[in-house]
Design an enzyme around this catalytic site. Structure first.
Site, PDB file in Angstrom:
ATOM      1  CD  GLN A  25      -2.836   1.230   2.360  1.00  0.00           C
ATOM      2  OE1 GLN A  25      -2.343   1.567   3.425  1.00  0.00           O
ATOM      3  NE2 GLN A  25      -4.127   0.949   2.217  1.00  0.00           N
ATOM      4  CE1 TYR A  76      -3.047   9.151   7.992  1.00  0.00           C
ATOM      5  CE2 TYR A  76      -4.131   7.221   7.081  1.00  0.00           C
ATOM      6  CZ  TYR A  76      -3.573   7.884   8.158  1.00  0.00           C
ATOM      7  OH  TYR A  76      -3.552   7.291   9.388  1.00  0.00           O
ATOM      8  NE  ARG A 125      -8.374  -0.112   3.054  1.00  0.00           N
ATOM      9  CZ  ARG A 125      -8.198  -0.318   4.360  1.00  0.00           C
ATOM     10  NH1 ARG A 125      -7.360   0.434   5.050  1.00  0.00           N
ATOM     11  NH2 ARG A 125      -8.826  -1.300   4.971  1.00  0.00           N
ATOM     12  N   GLY A 129      -8.987  -6.875   9.577  1.00  0.00           N
ATOM     13  CA  GLY A 129      -7.897  -6.176  10.219  1.00  0.00           C
ATOM     14  C   GLY A 129      -7.533  -6.757  11.566  1.00  0.00           C
ATOM     15  NE  ARG A 130     -12.681  -6.209  15.641  1.00  0.00           N
ATOM     16  CZ  ARG A 130     -13.546  -6.070  14.649  1.00  0.00           C
ATOM     17  NH1 ARG A 130     -13.205  -5.431  13.554  1.00  0.00           N
ATOM     18  NH2 ARG A 130     -14.768  -6.568  14.749  1.00  0.00           N
TER      19      ARG A 130
END
Length: 368
Positions: free
Chosen positions: A100, A180, A227, A320-321
């Site tokens: 990424q 971002y 993304r 993810g987690r």
């Protein structure tokens, strides 16, 4: 059997299943230099599976793009060499791995950027936190980019794509979410420009499309993902008409023949659920617009992942987690085995604890 466990083609890549490791910022690179570490090699190898896609963590394309101490980079040869060891370890297990590409924009501090003010589409004060040698602190005041500087950053993404290719990755993902830099250009809460990069939706998507064009010039569209985080609020983000904005962005991305569009559900704020019980809406809305494969991310469990894939709103689901805490997550989901609980206190920075020491299910069974 759910489609979640069945093969799928994303661009040039054939996958044996649709369970994706989401890009997870873990801040374990070697310092100084932001070089991928031996710990990282072990971490990614642990989570690799035959024909499974891993999206390596957000990786700055320049020093100015840094926002979190310990995040690995892709702007030096040493970093590319470090990533090569990660890639080789994943490939040895039959896995597929994308990198990424990332620029944090205003989400930074002068101690991370080499002394320069964090860059943004518009100079709007924010009170968000970034990770430095002094721990979590507030961002430094940012400044608006000049046109020539925007072109330089597009080139930095292209150079990052070149280095990622040299490191042996199977493809790259452009990070356009989570508040971002690309997201800052997209959303009008952070973009107040009056030039060709601001104002209309068409102008605000220009930077995303220029970066995508630069990156696909290196890889071809069929090995590039993007993304996005429609209606995401992390990083002090907001937009007056997110449905129109992200619908336009997804439609424009069709022209590149991308491997996939990776969508973060708005029920997620950073790494946390904003509220339990909210349905996935981003994938449902943009499925009607985007013509290629869609990866859905954000708060999914085994059952909800099967539902969204079997229902057709997404082709793959990123976890993810659960991937952070379960190196054998693919097998656990396939067999409906109980999951290790994650330890949020060890997500960012530190050592092996909460990183490479989570047991596989068979290891727990052996102990029992």
């Amino acid at each position: 059997m759910s489609k979640l466990y069945q093969p799928v083609q994303i661009g040039a890549i054939h996958l044996d299943h649709r369970i994706v490791q989401a890009p997870l910022t873990r801040l374990r690179s070697d310092q100084p230099g932001d070089v991928p570490s031996a710990m990282m090699v072990k971490y990614y190898a642990q989570r690799a599976s035959k024909g499974g896609l891993q999206i390596a963590e957000a990786t700055p394309v320049s020093v100015q793009g840094r926002g979190y101490l310990g995040a690995p980079g892709i702007y030096s040869d040493a970093q590319a060499e470090g990533w090569r060891k990660v890639v080789d370890a994943v490939h040895a297990k039959g896995g597929v791995i994308f990198l990424q590409l990332w620029h944090v924009g205003r989400q930074s501090h002068v101690s991370l950027t080499g002394g320069g003010a964090p860059l943004a589409p518009s100079a709007i004060p924010v009170q968000d936190l970034v990770y430095t040698k002094d721990g979590w602190i507030k961002t430094s005041p940012n400044r608006a980019l000049e046109i020539a500087e925007i072109k330089e950053i597009v080139e930095q993404f292209r150079q990052g794509a070149i280095r990622a290719k040299a490191a042996g990755f199977d493809g790259v993902e452009i990070h356009g979410a989570n508040g971002y830099l690309i997201d800052q250009f997209l959303q009008d809460g952070s973009n107040k420009r009056t030039d060709r990069y601001g104002g209309s939706i068409e102008n605000r998507t220009r930077f995303l499309l220029e970066v995508t064009e630069a990156v696909t010039s290196v890889w071809g569209g069929d090995r590039v993902g993007v993304r996005l985080g429609p209606s995401g609020t992390f990083g002090s983000m907001s937009d007056s008409n997110p449905d129109a904005l992200f619908g336009h962005a997804a439609a424009e991305l069709n022209r590149f023949g991308l491997a996939y569009l990776h969508l973060i559900e708005p029920r997620i704020d950073g790494s946390k659920l904003r509220a339990d019980g909210l349905p996935p809406v981003a994938a449902h809305q943009l499925r009607r617009v985007f013509k290629g494969p869609i990866i859905a991310a954000g708060g999914f469990e085994r059952d909800s992942a099967e539902v969204i894939v079997d229902g057709g709103d997404a082709d793959l689901v990123a976890f993810g987690r659960h991937f952070a805490a379960n190196p054998d997550l693919v097998e656990r989901l396939r067999r409906d085995l109980p999951l290790n609980p994650h330890d949020r206190d060890t997500f960012y920075g530190g050592n092996e604890r909460g990183y490479t020491d989570y047991p596989r299910y068979n290891e727990l069974a052996d102990v029992a």
